[in-house]
Structure formats: structure tokens, C-alpha cells
Design a protein around this motif. Structure first.
Motif, mmCIF file in Angstrom:
data_model
loop_
_atom_site.group_PDB
_atom_site.id
_atom_site.type_symbol
_atom_site.label_atom_id
_atom_site.label_comp_id
_atom_site.label_asym_id
_atom_site.label_seq_id
_atom_site.Cartn_x
_atom_site.Cartn_y
_atom_site.Cartn_z
ATOM 1 N N TRP A 253 -27.047 17.522 33.954
ATOM 2 C CA TRP A 253 -26.419 16.240 34.250
ATOM 3 C C TRP A 253 -26.359 15.375 33.003
ATOM 4 O O TRP A 253 -26.904 15.734 31.957
ATOM 5 C CB TRP A 253 -27.173 15.519 35.372
ATOM 6 C CG TRP A 253 -28.633 15.311 35.127
ATOM 7 C CD1 TRP A 253 -29.594 16.274 35.044
ATOM 8 C CD2 TRP A 253 -29.313 14.071 34.924
ATOM 9 N NE1 TRP A 253 -30.828 15.708 34.814
ATOM 10 C CE2 TRP A 253 -30.687 14.366 34.741
ATOM 11 C CE3 TRP A 253 -28.896 12.745 34.907
ATOM 12 C CZ2 TRP A 253 -31.638 13.374 34.523
ATOM 13 C CZ3 TRP A 253 -29.849 11.754 34.693
ATOM 14 C CH2 TRP A 253 -31.201 12.077 34.510
ATOM 15 N N VAL B 174 -21.921 24.560 28.050
ATOM 16 C CA VAL B 174 -21.431 23.434 28.844
ATOM 17 C C VAL B 174 -20.034 23.073 28.357
ATOM 18 O O VAL B 174 -19.792 22.979 27.147
ATOM 19 C CB VAL B 174 -22.356 22.204 28.722
ATOM 20 C CG1 VAL B 174 -21.929 21.124 29.710
ATOM 21 C CG2 VAL B 174 -23.802 22.579 28.945
ATOM 22 N N THR C 87 -24.582 20.461 39.086
ATOM 23 C CA THR C 87 -24.088 19.636 37.984
ATOM 24 C C THR C 87 -23.739 18.237 38.480
ATOM 25 O O THR C 87 -23.292 18.061 39.612
ATOM 26 C CB THR C 87 -22.842 20.263 37.330
ATOM 27 O OG1 THR C 87 -21.791 20.372 38.304
ATOM 28 C CG2 THR C 87 -23.157 21.641 36.781
#
Length: 209
Positions: A37, A68, A167
Motif C-alpha cells: 500500500w 510494483v 493492494t
């Protein structure tokens, strides 16, 4: 006698079965708690300001590699390059997973994307727990609001197996700052003084008639 023994052991058997179910549910719940996050979840900036979002991972076990992919509005934000000596714009490494092997670290200002992939070497440097994977520093270009979205994320352990994760994305709000509370208080005093003066003038005018 045998029936009596069965009756005596049946409560213990039920307790063992219940305990097994609790352990199984707890294990599956713990496996679902891993997530990646952005912190803070909302970043407030003024045009021209610079601010940072941290890419954080939480509750991972034996993390050895991570990738990511994020998106944002390039009209409102640009990534501040942390390594001018390298080609293109780069984001900064965090202090959680050692970036011994940088597969990809590219921030594209035209498309508003960040692609970041690293792995630790050797694999016995894998980490468990929670920490900051990377830092993204943005410069605000114009007023507005944009989602900084984690479009995809892949975490892998020392066996090369994917780690199940959740996420959460972030939001950047860009606004020009308004007057401070002290300025508003001063404006209020001036307005009150003007109003009082107007009342006095009107009273004198009426009185002299």
C-alpha cells in the motif's frame, strides 16, 4: 465399559476438532493479511510543492523479490528523479528489501507510470515482517486530484512462489493554499471595525437632522 469410555473421550475429541478448525482459519486469515500500500493514503500539495509517497509492504514472510506497477495523472504530477546520473527518472529504494538486483526502475513522465522491480541477492537476505519497499517523490504541476494506483504487484518468496497480497492505492490532492486562520481573524476584525464606523456615521447623520 467401552460405551462409557467413548462418552468420556467424545468431549475431548470435539475440542480437538474445534481447535483444528480454529488453527486452520487463523492460518488462512494470516496468509491473507499480507498487503502492499501507499503511505500516506492521501497527500495534500500546492502547485510547485514536492511530496513523497512510500510503497509499504506488510506482514510478508521470506520476501525475496518484488515488482510494483503504478499509474498517476501526468498532467498533475511528475516524478522527481532520485538518480540524475542514470537514464530516465528513477524512484528511491526503501530500507526493507535489499535492492541487490534492480530488474526495473523507470518512471515515465509521458504516460504517468512507475515500474519498479528488485530482488535481494543472495536469497538468504530475504526479509519478513513490514517495511518500506521504495519512495516516490512527486512534484505538483497543477491543481486537481489524482489517484496514484497500484495497478499490479507481485511479491515472491525464496522459493520463487508468489505471496498472496492485497493492494491499496493513494490519492494526491493539489490545491492552492487559502488564507491562514490568523489572516481570516484579521479580516474579521477589519470588517467589524468598518461596520462599527459605518454605524457611528449613520447615527451622527440622523442625530444632526
Amino acid at each position: 465399559m467401552q460405551q462409557l469410555r467413548l462418552k468420556l473421550h467424545r468431549p475431548a475429541l470435539v475440542l480437538l476438532l474445534c481447535w483444528g478448525l480454529i488453527v486452520q482459519v487463523a492460518g488462512s486469515t494470516a496468509a491473507q493479511e499480507a498487503r502492499i500500500w501507499l503511505e500516506p493514503t492521501m497527500l495534500n500539495l500546492a502547485p510547485g510543492d514536492v511530496g513523497t509517497l512510500d510503497i509499504r509492504v506488510e506482514n510478508v514472510i521470506q520476501l525475496a523479490g518484488a515488482e510494483v506497477y503504478l499509474t498517476f495523472d501526468p498532467i498533475l504530477l511528475e516524478v522527481v528523479d532520485t538518480d540524475p546520473s542514470a537514464e530516465g527518472a528513477q524512484i528511491a529504494h526503501g530500507d526493507f528489501l535489499s535492492p541487490d538486483f534492480v530488474v526495473r526502475n523507470i518512471a515515465d513522465p509521458a504516460t504517468g507510470t512507475v515500474d519498479y522491480a528488485i530482488a535481494c541477492m543472495p536469497l538468504d537476505k530475504a526479509v519478513s515482517g513490514s517495511g518500506v519497499l521504495a519512495h516516490i517523490t512527486f512534484r505538483a504541476l497543477a491543481e486537481g486530484e489524482t489517484l496514484v494506483a497500484i495497478r499490479s504487484a507481485l511479491l515472491s518468496d525464496v522459493q520463487g512462489q508468489p505471496i498472496a497480497i492485497e493492494t491499496d492505492s493513494g490519492v494526491v490532492v493539489i490545491r492552492r493554499p487559502g488564507p491562514s486562520p490568523a489572516v481570516w481573524a484579521l479580516i474579521g476584525l477589519v470588517a467589524a471595525a468598518v461596520a462599527a464606523g459605518f454605524v457611528v456615521v449613520m447615527w451622527r447623520t440622523v442625530k444632526t437632522r
